[in-house]
Write an enzyme that holds these catalytic residues in place. Structure first.
Site, short mmCIF file in Angstrom:
data_model
loop_
_atom_site.label_atom_id
_atom_site.label_comp_id
_atom_site.label_asym_id
_atom_site.label_seq_id
_atom_site.Cartn_x
_atom_site.Cartn_y
_atom_site.Cartn_z
N ASP A 21 0.83 -1.21 0.00
CA ASP A 21 0.00 0.00 0.00
C ASP A 21 0.86 1.26 0.00
O ASP A 21 1.98 1.26 0.54
CB ASP A 21 -0.91 -0.03 1.25
N GLY A 24 0.21 5.44 -4.43
CA GLY A 24 -0.37 6.72 -4.84
C GLY A 24 0.21 7.86 -4.03
O GLY A 24 0.60 8.90 -4.58
N ARG A 34 -0.28 9.20 -9.87
CA ARG A 34 -0.37 7.97 -9.07
C ARG A 34 0.29 6.76 -9.76
O ARG A 34 0.92 5.93 -9.12
CB ARG A 34 -1.84 7.63 -8.79
N HIS A 38 2.92 3.21 -8.88
CA HIS A 38 2.76 1.78 -9.17
C HIS A 38 3.99 1.25 -9.92
O HIS A 38 4.47 0.15 -9.65
CB HIS A 38 1.49 1.53 -9.99
N SER A 66 -7.26 -5.71 -5.85
CA SER A 66 -8.41 -6.28 -5.13
C SER A 66 -9.68 -6.14 -5.97
O SER A 66 -9.73 -5.33 -6.92
CB SER A 66 -8.61 -5.55 -3.80
N THR A 67 -10.69 -6.89 -5.61
CA THR A 67 -12.00 -6.78 -6.28
C THR A 67 -12.46 -5.32 -6.22
O THR A 67 -12.98 -4.77 -7.19
CB THR A 67 -13.03 -7.67 -5.55
N ASN A 69 -10.63 -2.69 -6.12
CA ASN A 69 -9.81 -1.78 -6.95
C ASN A 69 -10.44 -1.52 -8.33
O ASN A 69 -10.10 -0.54 -9.00
CB ASN A 69 -8.39 -2.32 -7.15
N ARG A 189 1.69 -5.04 6.09
CA ARG A 189 1.01 -3.99 5.34
C ARG A 189 1.83 -2.71 5.44
O ARG A 189 2.19 -2.28 6.54
CB ARG A 189 -0.41 -3.73 5.85
C1 FPP Z 1 -1.80 0.15 -3.41
O1 FPP Z 1 -1.34 1.47 -3.38
C2 FPP Z 1 -1.25 -0.56 -4.57
C3 FPP Z 1 -1.99 -1.15 -5.57
C4 FPP Z 1 -3.45 -1.14 -5.60
C5 FPP Z 1 -1.34 -1.80 -6.72
C6 FPP Z 1 -0.13 -2.61 -6.42
C7 FPP Z 1 0.60 -2.86 -7.69
C8 FPP Z 1 1.93 -2.86 -7.84
C9 FPP Z 1 2.91 -2.69 -6.74
C10 FPP Z 1 2.54 -2.99 -9.19
C11 FPP Z 1 2.33 -4.28 -9.91
C12 FPP Z 1 2.65 -5.49 -9.12
C13 FPP Z 1 3.06 -6.67 -9.62
C14 FPP Z 1 3.09 -7.83 -8.72
C15 FPP Z 1 3.46 -6.88 -11.01
P1 FPP Z 1 -2.42 2.63 -3.50
O2 FPP Z 1 -2.58 2.95 -4.93
O3 FPP Z 1 -3.67 2.24 -2.80
O4 FPP Z 1 -1.70 3.80 -2.74
P2 FPP Z 1 -2.40 4.96 -1.89
O5 FPP Z 1 -3.08 4.29 -0.73
O6 FPP Z 1 -1.25 5.81 -1.47
O7 FPP Z 1 -3.36 5.67 -2.79
#
Ligand code: FPP
Length: 248
Positions: A21, A24, A34, A38, A66-67, A69, A189
Protein backbone atom coordinates in the site's frame (compact mmCIF):
# COMPACT_ATOMS: atom_id res chain seq x y z
CA UNK A 1 22.75 -0.91 8.64
CA UNK A 2 22.21 -4.20 6.81
CA UNK A 3 19.93 -6.21 9.08
CA UNK A 4 20.21 -9.47 7.15
CA UNK A 5 22.93 -10.90 9.39
CA UNK A 6 20.65 -10.54 12.45
CA UNK A 7 18.03 -12.89 11.03
CA UNK A 8 17.75 -16.36 12.59
CA UNK A 9 17.92 -18.60 9.54
CA UNK A 10 16.30 -21.41 11.55
CA UNK A 11 13.07 -19.44 12.07
CA UNK A 12 12.06 -18.10 8.68
CA UNK A 13 8.29 -17.76 8.05
CA UNK A 14 7.34 -20.26 5.38
CA UNK A 15 4.70 -17.95 3.91
CA UNK A 16 4.63 -14.14 3.93
CA UNK A 17 1.62 -12.20 2.63
CA UNK A 18 1.89 -8.50 1.79
CA UNK A 19 -0.60 -5.69 1.27
CA UNK A 20 1.50 -3.37 -0.89
CA UNK A 21 0.00 0.00 0.00
CA UNK A 22 1.00 3.62 -0.50
CA UNK A 23 1.99 3.80 -4.18
CA UNK A 24 -0.37 6.72 -4.84
CA UNK A 25 0.82 8.73 -1.83
CA UNK A 26 4.45 8.05 -2.71
CA UNK A 27 3.88 9.41 -6.22
CA UNK A 28 2.07 12.48 -4.88
CA UNK A 29 5.02 13.22 -2.59
CA UNK A 30 7.22 13.25 -5.69
CA UNK A 31 4.77 15.56 -7.47
CA UNK A 32 3.95 12.77 -9.91
CA UNK A 33 0.90 10.93 -11.16
CA UNK A 34 -0.37 7.97 -9.07
CA UNK A 35 0.62 5.55 -11.85
CA UNK A 36 4.28 6.55 -11.34
CA UNK A 37 4.00 5.11 -7.83
CA UNK A 38 2.76 1.78 -9.17
CA UNK A 39 5.69 1.65 -11.61
CA UNK A 40 8.14 2.31 -8.79
CA UNK A 41 6.33 -0.32 -6.71
CA UNK A 42 7.45 -2.96 -9.20
CA UNK A 43 11.08 -2.35 -8.12
CA UNK A 44 10.07 -3.15 -4.53
CA UNK A 45 8.31 -6.32 -5.73
CA UNK A 46 11.51 -7.41 -7.49
CA UNK A 47 13.63 -6.82 -4.37
CA UNK A 48 11.26 -8.59 -2.00
CA UNK A 49 10.94 -11.64 -4.27
CA UNK A 50 14.73 -11.78 -4.37
CA UNK A 51 14.96 -11.42 -0.58
CA UNK A 52 12.52 -14.33 -0.16
CA UNK A 53 14.77 -16.50 -2.34
CA UNK A 54 17.84 -15.53 -0.32
CA UNK A 55 16.21 -16.08 3.09
CA UNK A 56 14.29 -19.24 2.24
CA UNK A 57 10.74 -17.84 2.41
CA UNK A 58 8.96 -20.46 0.31
CA UNK A 59 5.66 -18.65 -0.37
CA UNK A 60 5.08 -14.94 -0.98
CA UNK A 61 1.54 -13.70 -1.63
CA UNK A 62 1.18 -10.15 -2.95
CA UNK A 63 -2.14 -8.30 -2.96
CA UNK A 64 -1.69 -6.68 -6.38
CA UNK A 65 -5.31 -5.86 -7.27
CA UNK A 66 -8.41 -6.28 -5.13
CA UNK A 67 -12.00 -6.78 -6.28
CA UNK A 68 -12.65 -3.30 -4.86
CA UNK A 69 -9.81 -1.78 -6.95
CA UNK A 70 -12.09 -2.12 -10.03
CA UNK A 71 -13.90 0.95 -8.63
CA UNK A 72 -10.85 3.21 -9.17
CA UNK A 73 -10.83 5.71 -12.07
CA UNK A 74 -10.75 3.88 -15.41
CA UNK A 75 -7.36 5.38 -16.38
CA UNK A 76 -5.77 3.99 -13.22
CA UNK A 77 -7.32 0.54 -13.67
CA UNK A 78 -6.21 0.44 -17.32
CA UNK A 79 -2.69 1.58 -16.38
CA UNK A 80 -2.46 -1.05 -13.64
CA UNK A 81 -3.55 -3.79 -16.04
CA UNK A 82 -0.99 -2.63 -18.62
CA UNK A 83 1.67 -2.55 -15.92
CA UNK A 84 0.80 -6.09 -14.90
CA UNK A 85 1.08 -7.34 -18.47
CA UNK A 86 4.39 -5.56 -19.13
CA UNK A 87 5.88 -6.49 -15.75
CA UNK A 88 4.99 -10.16 -16.02
CA UNK A 89 6.28 -10.28 -19.58
CA UNK A 90 9.55 -8.51 -18.72
CA UNK A 91 10.20 -10.24 -15.41
CA UNK A 92 9.46 -13.85 -16.38
CA UNK A 93 13.02 -14.66 -17.54
CA UNK A 94 14.37 -13.19 -14.29
CA UNK A 95 11.81 -15.12 -12.20
CA UNK A 96 12.75 -18.28 -14.04
CA UNK A 97 16.46 -17.71 -13.48
CA UNK A 98 15.84 -17.29 -9.74
CA UNK A 99 13.70 -20.44 -9.48
CA UNK A 100 10.45 -18.57 -8.81
CA UNK A 101 7.18 -20.35 -9.58
CA UNK A 102 4.30 -17.99 -10.39
CA UNK A 103 0.70 -18.57 -9.26
CA UNK A 104 -2.39 -16.36 -9.44
CA UNK A 105 -5.41 -16.32 -7.15
CA UNK A 106 -8.62 -14.34 -7.60
CA UNK A 107 -11.27 -13.91 -10.24
CA UNK A 108 -8.71 -14.24 -13.03
CA UNK A 109 -11.38 -14.45 -15.76
CA UNK A 110 -12.38 -10.85 -14.96
CA UNK A 111 -8.93 -9.58 -16.04
CA UNK A 112 -8.39 -8.33 -19.61
CA UNK A 113 -7.59 -11.19 -22.00
CA UNK A 114 -4.05 -9.87 -22.59
CA UNK A 115 -3.41 -10.04 -18.87
CA UNK A 116 -4.83 -13.56 -18.57
CA UNK A 117 -2.66 -14.72 -21.50
CA UNK A 118 0.52 -13.18 -20.10
CA UNK A 119 -0.17 -14.67 -16.67
CA UNK A 120 -0.86 -18.13 -18.08
CA UNK A 121 2.29 -18.03 -20.17
CA UNK A 122 4.44 -17.07 -17.18
CA UNK A 123 2.73 -19.69 -14.99
CA UNK A 124 3.55 -22.34 -17.63
CA UNK A 125 7.15 -21.19 -18.09
CA UNK A 126 7.87 -21.16 -14.34
CA UNK A 127 5.86 -24.29 -13.48
CA UNK A 128 8.84 -26.48 -12.56
CA UNK A 129 10.60 -23.96 -10.30
CA UNK A 130 10.89 -24.66 -6.59
CA UNK A 131 12.81 -21.83 -4.84
CA UNK A 132 9.93 -19.40 -4.14
CA UNK A 133 6.22 -19.63 -4.89
CA UNK A 134 5.10 -16.13 -5.89
CA UNK A 135 1.32 -15.88 -5.58
CA UNK A 136 -0.29 -12.80 -7.13
CA UNK A 137 -3.73 -11.95 -5.74
CA UNK A 138 -5.49 -10.34 -8.70
CA UNK A 139 -9.11 -9.26 -8.75
CA UNK A 140 -9.09 -11.01 -5.39
CA UNK A 141 -11.17 -10.49 -2.29
CA UNK A 142 -11.53 -12.86 0.59
CA UNK A 143 -15.32 -12.55 0.79
CA UNK A 144 -15.55 -13.37 -2.94
CA UNK A 145 -13.41 -16.45 -2.30
CA UNK A 146 -15.39 -17.58 0.75
CA UNK A 147 -18.73 -17.11 -1.06
CA UNK A 148 -17.42 -19.30 -3.91
CA UNK A 149 -16.27 -21.96 -1.47
CA UNK A 150 -19.64 -21.96 0.35
CA UNK A 151 -21.52 -22.28 -2.97
CA UNK A 152 -19.38 -25.24 -4.04
CA UNK A 153 -19.74 -26.98 -0.68
CA UNK A 154 -23.52 -26.38 -0.65
CA UNK A 155 -23.79 -27.91 -4.14
CA UNK A 156 -21.81 -30.98 -3.01
CA UNK A 157 -24.07 -31.38 0.04
CA UNK A 158 -27.16 -30.96 -2.14
CA UNK A 159 -26.08 -33.67 -4.58
CA UNK A 160 -25.00 -35.96 -1.74
CA UNK A 161 -21.25 -36.01 -2.51
CA UNK A 162 -20.48 -34.78 1.00
CA UNK A 163 -22.45 -34.73 4.26
CA UNK A 164 -22.95 -31.63 6.43
CA UNK A 165 -21.04 -33.44 9.17
CA UNK A 166 -18.01 -33.70 6.83
CA UNK A 167 -17.63 -29.91 6.87
CA UNK A 168 -14.59 -28.89 8.91
CA UNK A 169 -11.67 -26.45 8.61
CA UNK A 170 -9.68 -28.82 6.39
CA UNK A 171 -12.54 -29.25 3.98
CA UNK A 172 -13.09 -25.49 3.75
CA UNK A 173 -9.33 -25.00 3.13
CA UNK A 174 -9.67 -27.30 0.14
CA UNK A 175 -12.32 -25.11 -1.49
CA UNK A 176 -10.32 -21.88 -1.19
CA UNK A 177 -8.07 -20.55 -3.98
CA UNK A 178 -5.13 -21.06 -1.61
CA UNK A 179 -5.73 -24.80 -1.16
CA UNK A 180 -2.22 -25.64 -2.40
CA UNK A 181 -0.42 -23.28 -0.03
CA UNK A 182 0.23 -23.23 3.73
CA UNK A 183 -1.40 -20.36 5.68
CA UNK A 184 0.73 -17.19 5.90
CA UNK A 185 2.79 -16.95 9.09
CA UNK A 186 3.42 -13.22 8.61
CA UNK A 187 1.26 -10.51 7.05
CA UNK A 188 2.88 -7.17 6.23
CA UNK A 189 1.01 -3.99 5.34
CA UNK A 190 2.88 -0.88 4.29
CA UNK A 191 1.88 2.81 4.38
CA UNK A 192 0.62 3.12 7.95
CA UNK A 193 -2.86 1.67 7.37
CA UNK A 194 -3.94 -0.89 9.97
CA UNK A 195 -6.55 -2.90 8.04
CA UNK A 196 -6.66 -6.22 6.22
CA UNK A 197 -8.96 -4.95 3.45
CA UNK A 198 -10.67 -8.21 2.48
CA UNK A 199 -7.34 -10.07 2.15
CA UNK A 200 -7.04 -13.76 3.15
CA UNK A 201 -9.52 -13.40 6.05
CA UNK A 202 -9.66 -17.15 6.69
CA UNK A 203 -5.99 -17.90 6.01
CA UNK A 204 -4.62 -15.15 8.29
CA UNK A 205 -6.34 -16.61 11.39
CA UNK A 206 -3.01 -17.16 13.18
CA UNK A 207 -0.65 -14.94 11.18
CA UNK A 208 1.54 -12.37 12.89
CA UNK A 209 0.75 -8.86 11.63
CA UNK A 210 3.44 -6.30 10.87
CA UNK A 211 2.50 -2.72 10.02
CA UNK A 212 4.97 -0.11 8.85
CA UNK A 213 4.60 3.55 7.85
CA UNK A 214 6.97 3.00 4.93
CA UNK A 215 5.20 3.44 1.59
CA UNK A 216 5.41 0.44 -0.75
CA UNK A 217 7.81 1.99 -3.31
CA UNK A 218 10.23 2.69 -0.43
CA UNK A 219 9.86 -0.80 1.06
CA UNK A 220 13.06 -2.62 0.12
CA UNK A 221 15.15 -5.55 1.38
CA UNK A 222 16.22 -3.97 4.67
CA UNK A 223 12.57 -3.09 5.49
CA UNK A 224 11.65 -6.69 4.77
CA UNK A 225 14.44 -7.92 7.07
CA UNK A 226 13.02 -5.62 9.79
CA UNK A 227 9.61 -7.28 9.39
CA UNK A 228 11.18 -10.76 9.61
CA UNK A 229 13.12 -9.74 12.73
CA UNK A 230 9.90 -8.46 14.32
CA UNK A 231 8.25 -11.81 13.50
CA UNK A 232 11.16 -13.67 15.07
CA UNK A 233 10.74 -11.70 18.29
CA UNK A 234 7.13 -12.80 18.72
CA UNK A 235 5.93 -15.82 20.63
CA UNK A 236 3.43 -17.71 18.48
CA UNK A 237 1.09 -19.37 20.96
CA UNK A 238 -1.81 -20.53 18.74
CA UNK A 239 -4.19 -20.14 21.71
CA UNK A 240 -1.92 -21.98 24.18
CA UNK A 241 -0.18 -20.45 27.21
CA UNK A 242 3.38 -19.21 27.15
CA UNK A 243 4.38 -21.99 29.62
CA UNK A 244 2.95 -24.66 27.36
CA UNK A 245 4.95 -23.33 24.42
CA UNK A 246 8.19 -23.04 26.40
CA UNK A 247 7.91 -26.49 27.99
CA UNK A 248 7.52 -28.20 24.64
C1 FPP B 1 -1.80 0.15 -3.41
O1 FPP B 1 -1.34 1.47 -3.38
C2 FPP B 1 -1.25 -0.56 -4.57
C3 FPP B 1 -1.99 -1.15 -5.57
C4 FPP B 1 -3.45 -1.14 -5.60
C5 FPP B 1 -1.34 -1.80 -6.72
C6 FPP B 1 -0.13 -2.61 -6.42
C7 FPP B 1 0.60 -2.86 -7.69
C8 FPP B 1 1.93 -2.86 -7.84
C9 FPP B 1 2.91 -2.69 -6.74
C10 FPP B 1 2.54 -2.99 -9.19
C11 FPP B 1 2.33 -4.28 -9.91
C12 FPP B 1 2.65 -5.49 -9.12
C13 FPP B 1 3.06 -6.67 -9.62
C14 FPP B 1 3.09 -7.83 -8.72
C15 FPP B 1 3.46 -6.88 -11.01
P1 FPP B 1 -2.42 2.63 -3.50
O2 FPP B 1 -2.58 2.95 -4.93
O3 FPP B 1 -3.67 2.24 -2.80
O4 FPP B 1 -1.70 3.80 -2.74
P2 FPP B 1 -2.40 4.96 -1.89
O5 FPP B 1 -3.08 4.29 -0.73
O6 FPP B 1 -1.25 5.81 -1.47
O7 FPP B 1 -3.36 5.67 -2.79
Amino acid sequence: MDLKYKIDTGNIPQHVAIIMDGNGRWAKQQGEDRIFGHYEGVNSVREIVEACGELGVKYLTLYAFSTENWNRPKEEVDALMELLVSTISMETPNLNKKGVKLHAIGDITSLPQSCQNELQESINITANNTTVNLILALSYSSKWEIINAVKQIATQVQNGTIKTTDINANLIDNYLTTSNFPDPALMIRTSGEHRISNFLLWQLAYAEFYFTDTLWPDFRKNDFYKAILSYQNRERRFGKTSDQINNN
